[in-house]
Design a protein around this motif. Sequence first.
Motif, PDB file in Angstrom:
ATOM      1  N   LEU A  48       0.875  -1.169   0.000  1.00 34.91           N
ATOM      2  CA  LEU A  48       0.000   0.000   0.000  1.00 34.91           C
ATOM      3  C   LEU A  48       0.915   1.223   0.000  1.00 34.91           C
ATOM      4  CD1 LEU A  48      -2.635  -1.188   2.646  1.00 34.91           C
ATOM      5  CD2 LEU A  48      -2.673  -1.477   0.154  1.00 34.91           C
ATOM      6  N   VAL A  49       1.047   1.853  -1.155  1.00 32.40           N
ATOM      7  CA  VAL A  49       2.069   2.877  -1.368  1.00 32.40           C
ATOM      8  C   VAL A  49       1.455   4.270  -1.230  1.00 32.40           C
ATOM      9  CG1 VAL A  49       3.773   3.798  -2.983  1.00 32.40           C
ATOM     10  CG2 VAL A  49       3.309   1.325  -2.899  1.00 32.40           C
ATOM     11  N   VAL A  50       2.015   5.064  -0.334  1.00 27.42           N
ATOM     12  CA  VAL A  50       1.595   6.460  -0.190  1.00 27.42           C
ATOM     13  C   VAL A  50       2.334   7.285  -1.240  1.00 27.42           C
ATOM     14  CG1 VAL A  50       1.490   8.451   1.344  1.00 27.42           C
ATOM     15  CG2 VAL A  50       1.211   6.129   2.278  1.00 27.42           C
ATOM     16  N   PRO A  51       1.642   8.041  -2.072  1.00 32.49           N
ATOM     17  CA  PRO A  51       2.317   8.823  -3.115  1.00 32.49           C
ATOM     18  C   PRO A  51       3.307   9.813  -2.524  1.00 32.49           C
ATOM     19  CG  PRO A  51      -0.057   8.776  -3.489  1.00 32.49           C
ATOM     20  CD  PRO A  51       0.174   8.195  -2.136  1.00 32.49           C
ATOM     21  N   PHE A  53       3.748  12.740  -3.192  1.00 29.66           N
ATOM     22  CA  PHE A  53       3.258  14.106  -3.076  1.00 29.66           C
ATOM     23  C   PHE A  53       2.334  14.323  -1.891  1.00 29.66           C
ATOM     24  CE2 PHE A  53       1.119  11.727  -6.465  1.00 29.66           C
ATOM     25  CZ  PHE A  53      -0.149  11.584  -5.940  1.00 29.66           C
ATOM     26  N   GLN A  54       1.979  13.252  -1.144  1.00 29.62           N
ATOM     27  CA  GLN A  54       1.130  13.475   0.018  1.00 29.62           C
ATOM     28  C   GLN A  54       1.963  13.981   1.190  1.00 29.62           C
ATOM     29  OE1 GLN A  54      -1.891  10.785   1.209  1.00 29.62           O
ATOM     30  NE2 GLN A  54      -2.449  10.180  -0.867  1.00 29.62           N
ATOM     31  N   ARG A  55       1.278  14.609   2.126  1.00 27.96           N
ATOM     32  CA  ARG A  55       1.964  15.183   3.277  1.00 27.96           C
ATOM     33  C   ARG A  55       2.565  14.093   4.153  1.00 27.96           C
ATOM     34  NH1 ARG A  55      -3.033  16.958   7.270  1.00 27.96           N
ATOM     35  NH2 ARG A  55      -4.223  15.045   7.072  1.00 27.96           N
ATOM     36  N   PRO A  56       3.517  14.432   4.992  1.00 31.88           N
ATOM     37  CA  PRO A  56       4.112  13.431   5.881  1.00 31.88           C
ATOM     38  C   PRO A  56       3.166  13.053   7.013  1.00 31.88           C
ATOM     39  CG  PRO A  56       5.032  15.604   6.318  1.00 31.88           C
ATOM     40  CD  PRO A  56       4.182  15.746   5.091  1.00 31.88           C
ATOM     41  N   TYR A  57       3.615  12.124   7.843  1.00 31.61           N
ATOM     42  CA  TYR A  57       2.817  11.641   8.968  1.00 31.61           C
ATOM     43  C   TYR A  57       2.696  12.746  10.017  1.00 31.61           C
ATOM     44  CZ  TYR A  57       1.178   8.587  12.707  1.00 31.61           C
ATOM     45  OH  TYR A  57       0.434   8.005  13.714  1.00 31.61           O
ATOM     46  N   VAL A  58       1.457  13.045  10.442  1.00 31.55           N
ATOM     47  CA  VAL A  58       1.253  14.168  11.355  1.00 31.55           C
ATOM     48  C   VAL A  58       0.371  13.829  12.551  1.00 31.55           C
ATOM     49  CG1 VAL A  58       1.553  15.915   9.557  1.00 31.55           C
ATOM     50  CG2 VAL A  58      -0.727  15.005  10.005  1.00 31.55           C
ATOM     51  N   TRP A  59      -0.103  12.594  12.672  1.00 26.24           N
ATOM     52  CA  TRP A  59      -1.002  12.305  13.778  1.00 26.24           C
ATOM     53  C   TRP A  59      -0.283  12.425  15.118  1.00 26.24           C
ATOM     54  CZ3 TRP A  59      -5.162   7.992  12.720  1.00 26.24           C
ATOM     55  CH2 TRP A  59      -6.116   8.518  11.829  1.00 26.24           C
ATOM     56  N   SER A  60      -1.067  12.625  16.187  1.00 26.30           N
ATOM     57  CA  SER A  60      -0.484  12.953  17.488  1.00 26.30           C
ATOM     58  C   SER A  60      -1.085  12.098  18.596  1.00 26.30           C
ATOM     59  CB  SER A  60      -0.724  14.436  17.807  1.00 26.30           C
ATOM     60  OG  SER A  60      -2.112  14.707  17.863  1.00 26.30           O
ATOM     61  N   GLN A 109      -2.131   2.322  -4.623  1.00 29.27           N
ATOM     62  CA  GLN A 109      -1.785   3.663  -4.161  1.00 29.27           C
ATOM     63  C   GLN A 109      -2.818   4.133  -3.147  1.00 29.27           C
ATOM     64  OE1 GLN A 109      -2.085   7.299  -6.793  1.00 29.27           O
ATOM     65  NE2 GLN A 109       0.139   7.075  -6.745  1.00 29.27           N
ATOM     66  N   VAL A 110      -2.342   4.724  -2.049  1.00 29.05           N
ATOM     67  CA  VAL A 110      -3.226   5.218  -0.991  1.00 29.05           C
ATOM     68  C   VAL A 110      -3.663   6.636  -1.348  1.00 29.05           C
ATOM     69  CG1 VAL A 110      -3.484   5.704   1.457  1.00 29.05           C
ATOM     70  CG2 VAL A 110      -2.028   3.798   0.708  1.00 29.05           C
ATOM     71  N   PRO A 166       5.360   4.600   3.249  1.00 29.89           N
ATOM     72  CA  PRO A 166       4.958   6.003   3.406  1.00 29.89           C
ATOM     73  C   PRO A 166       5.663   6.932   2.420  1.00 29.89           C
ATOM     74  CG  PRO A 166       6.505   5.402   5.119  1.00 29.89           C
ATOM     75  CD  PRO A 166       6.235   4.148   4.334  1.00 29.89           C
ATOM     76  N   THR A 167       5.342   8.210   2.532  1.00 25.46           N
ATOM     77  CA  THR A 167       5.959   9.210   1.670  1.00 25.46           C
ATOM     78  C   THR A 167       7.420   9.416   2.045  1.00 25.46           C
ATOM     79  OG1 THR A 167       5.630  11.408   0.720  1.00 25.46           O
ATOM     80  CG2 THR A 167       5.345  11.201   3.094  1.00 25.46           C
ATOM     81  N   ASN A 168       8.175  10.078   1.171  1.00 25.82           N
ATOM     82  CA  ASN A 168       9.640  10.137   1.274  1.00 25.82           C
ATOM     83  C   ASN A 168      10.156  10.533   2.648  1.00 25.82           C
ATOM     84  OD1 ASN A 168       8.999  10.087  -1.547  1.00 25.82           O
ATOM     85  ND2 ASN A 168      11.095  10.724  -1.975  1.00 25.82           N
ATOM     86  N   LEU A 169       9.597  11.599   3.200  1.00 25.66           N
ATOM     87  CA  LEU A 169      10.136  12.125   4.450  1.00 25.66           C
ATOM     88  C   LEU A 169      10.026  11.138   5.600  1.00 25.66           C
ATOM     89  CD1 LEU A 169       8.963  15.855   4.464  1.00 25.66           C
ATOM     90  CD2 LEU A 169      11.245  14.962   4.021  1.00 25.66           C
ATOM     91  N   ASP A 170       9.106  10.194   5.525  1.00 28.31           N
ATOM     92  CA  ASP A 170       8.858   9.274   6.645  1.00 28.31           C
ATOM     93  C   ASP A 170       9.517   7.907   6.479  1.00 28.31           C
ATOM     94  OD1 ASP A 170       7.255  11.088   8.066  1.00 28.31           O
ATOM     95  OD2 ASP A 170       5.491  10.554   6.877  1.00 28.31           O
ATOM     96  N   ARG A 171      10.149   7.658   5.344  1.00 28.97           N
ATOM     97  CA  ARG A 171      10.587   6.289   5.068  1.00 28.97           C
ATOM     98  C   ARG A 171      11.696   5.813   5.997  1.00 28.97           C
ATOM     99  NH1 ARG A 171      10.194   6.654  -1.585  1.00 28.97           N
ATOM    100  NH2 ARG A 171       7.898   6.722  -1.603  1.00 28.97           N
TER     101      ARG A 171
END
Length: 733
Positions: A48-51, A53-60, A109-110, A166-171
């Motif tokens: 399940l691939v996150v594109p 261009f989507q925002r990074p992980y932000v949940w809290s 794609q997610v 996940p997206t690039n910043l989170d990998r």
Amino acid sequence: MPDVFKDPHQRAPSWGNLLTDDGAERKGAAVDTNAMTLRELFGPDQRLVVPVFQRPYVWSEDRNWRPLWEDVTALVQRRLAGQEVHPHFLGAVVLDQMPTATGSMPARQVIDGQQRLTTLQVLLAAVRDAARRLDAHDKYVRALAKLTVNDDDMSDDLDAAYKVWPTNLDRTAFRTVMNGPQAGAPGAAASPGTSVIEQAYGFFTARTGEWAQDLADQHTPDELFDALVRVLRDKLELVVIDLKPQDNAQVIFEALNDRGTPLQASDLVKNLVFQKAEEQSLPVESLYEDVWQRLETPDWREEVRQGRLKRPRLDVFLTHYLTSELGEEVLTPELFLTFRRSVTNARMPLTALMQHLVGQASVYRRLTDDQQPATAEGRFLRTVNVLDANTVVPVLLWLTTRFDETDRAEAVAALNSYLVRRTVGRLTTKNYNRLFLELLKELKAKDDPAVVSDFLLRQDADSGRWPTDHDMYAVLCTQPLYRQLTRARMRLILTELEDALYTGKTERLVHDGTLTIEHLLPQAWESHWPLPAIGPDSAEARERRRTLLHSLGNLTLLTRSLNPAVSNGPWQHKRTDILLHSALSLNRSLPEQWNEDAITARAAHLAEAFCNRWKHPAGHTPVSASAALLPPAPAAVPAPVSVPAPAHASSIRSVVAGIPSARRDVARHIHEAFAQYADGRVLTVAQIAAAGTSQYQPGEISPGAVAARLRANTVDGVETVADSSPLSARRVK
């Protein structure tokens, strides 16, 4: 806990309520919709691939992780108590089939739900590692591993092992937590610099350990993890919406919202840009890494104040960028729609458009940076921030893009003067949106920075006029600015005046923003500053003192430690301490006597410095910095007396309002200023300018204009004092 899970589609109040009209309840939609447990969704080998261009992980923790954990443990508690456990609905995810080579692992794609899917994978990994650490049976570890790791011996892609990608910043962080207990000691809180994904892993790891320890007296580790794993695998449900080939993923993405944390306009913008890049077969990964990634730093998601509201910095920039590019007002609710229209109508290729946008973002960050250089433009940019004058930013963005700092200097100075003068004069800002938009259109049409001054001078309505020197003297010499302006704005004015008072012989001081505003005549003046007389005029004297107490002439800057030390003491002690410790030009020329007349005279000098700092192109007689100061008179010259100021600010305003704009007789003004004094009396040019006569109101004429007439030696009965500094004149027979 209340039994709220009997209906398998009933939404839990803490983590549910996430199904939309495009979800399972919609009839006739061109999508495949299925309710799936985590075992059904994560069990098969698939990605399940996150594109990108989507925002990074932000949940809290407070909003997402803790409610999820509480829902899970409530279900486990029911199972341990032998009660029936109904499936628990966690929301919807939207997936789009990705083309894959024959024989390779299936991938989807997610489109929506990446925050939820990532959180569930991190939760499964945390429980898996806690079970291993607490010596639970290995079958529980293996059961959870099947939900977190793909097992495809034919794949050469090491990253294909991950169920969710996940997206690039989170990998990097995602690899860390999914590969094992490497996000810190068990149960320890994540360090402040740790990624959000690692913080989530640390939270679920710690909560699992605490939960197992709390129930250790009642259940064995195997009993606990048997219940926990079965709930995670089979009692948590997601509605999975699979798009068909004819479905437009971008349209659906725009219609949906990542329910845990609302999408911002910039998230939709990013998705649109990269969806179009994919449609045009552009190198999406390299475009992201080489161009867009510069907009993914945390400071772009930081919320900044815009008036009374706060918005993510990237959203604010996009608003200013579109306004600057299109020359039209961009409303916050319509930001994405406006951007989509601009992309559709763009004449440049998509890659060039992305590069241009990111380049403009760099310019915007420089313009809005808290740390500005000590240049005229840098001081103006700090002023824009203090005045909260965000409506001028699109104009600055356009000027900075088109002209170098030298070529735009006059335009920047005009904007600076216009904004500061209107702020000090307490003129309305309600018209600024329309005004600066009209200015931007004229700039774009004529491509000439000289347009700025000409445009602002043409504004003759109160909602847009540029206050003159005449206007500013009336305000600066009479109005209680300390009460009318915020402390930050008042400190800005005084700091800029301090800079304006420098001469070539004055050391420049670096102000770090720690100086505080001080009343020279203290606000609590009764103890050491009694009124000079009590009689029929006592009410008038008290009113005059009340009026001048908060005026510019009575304000200065001191250090935080000096301010309280001198605040309410008698003037002789206060002045001595200030002159001993303060090196500011604002303070070096304080006279031996401090009263209402001295306040009025000092206000006139500071008004002169103000009009020199923030010039008006309609005309101003410049004076030297030394003439704008109030140093003690030379020993050879008798000490000048102060010129009385009018008793009431209101009387000044009423008279000033009726003064004709035609040039009046300066010589007659000087002659009348001396009329009440005996022969031999000396006045400085500032005191002459501060006098009220039939020709000029107090402070209306500049000391420079008075000095020019005195040097011409054309005033009968008055002569200049040789070598006096500041320039002074004496009444003669």
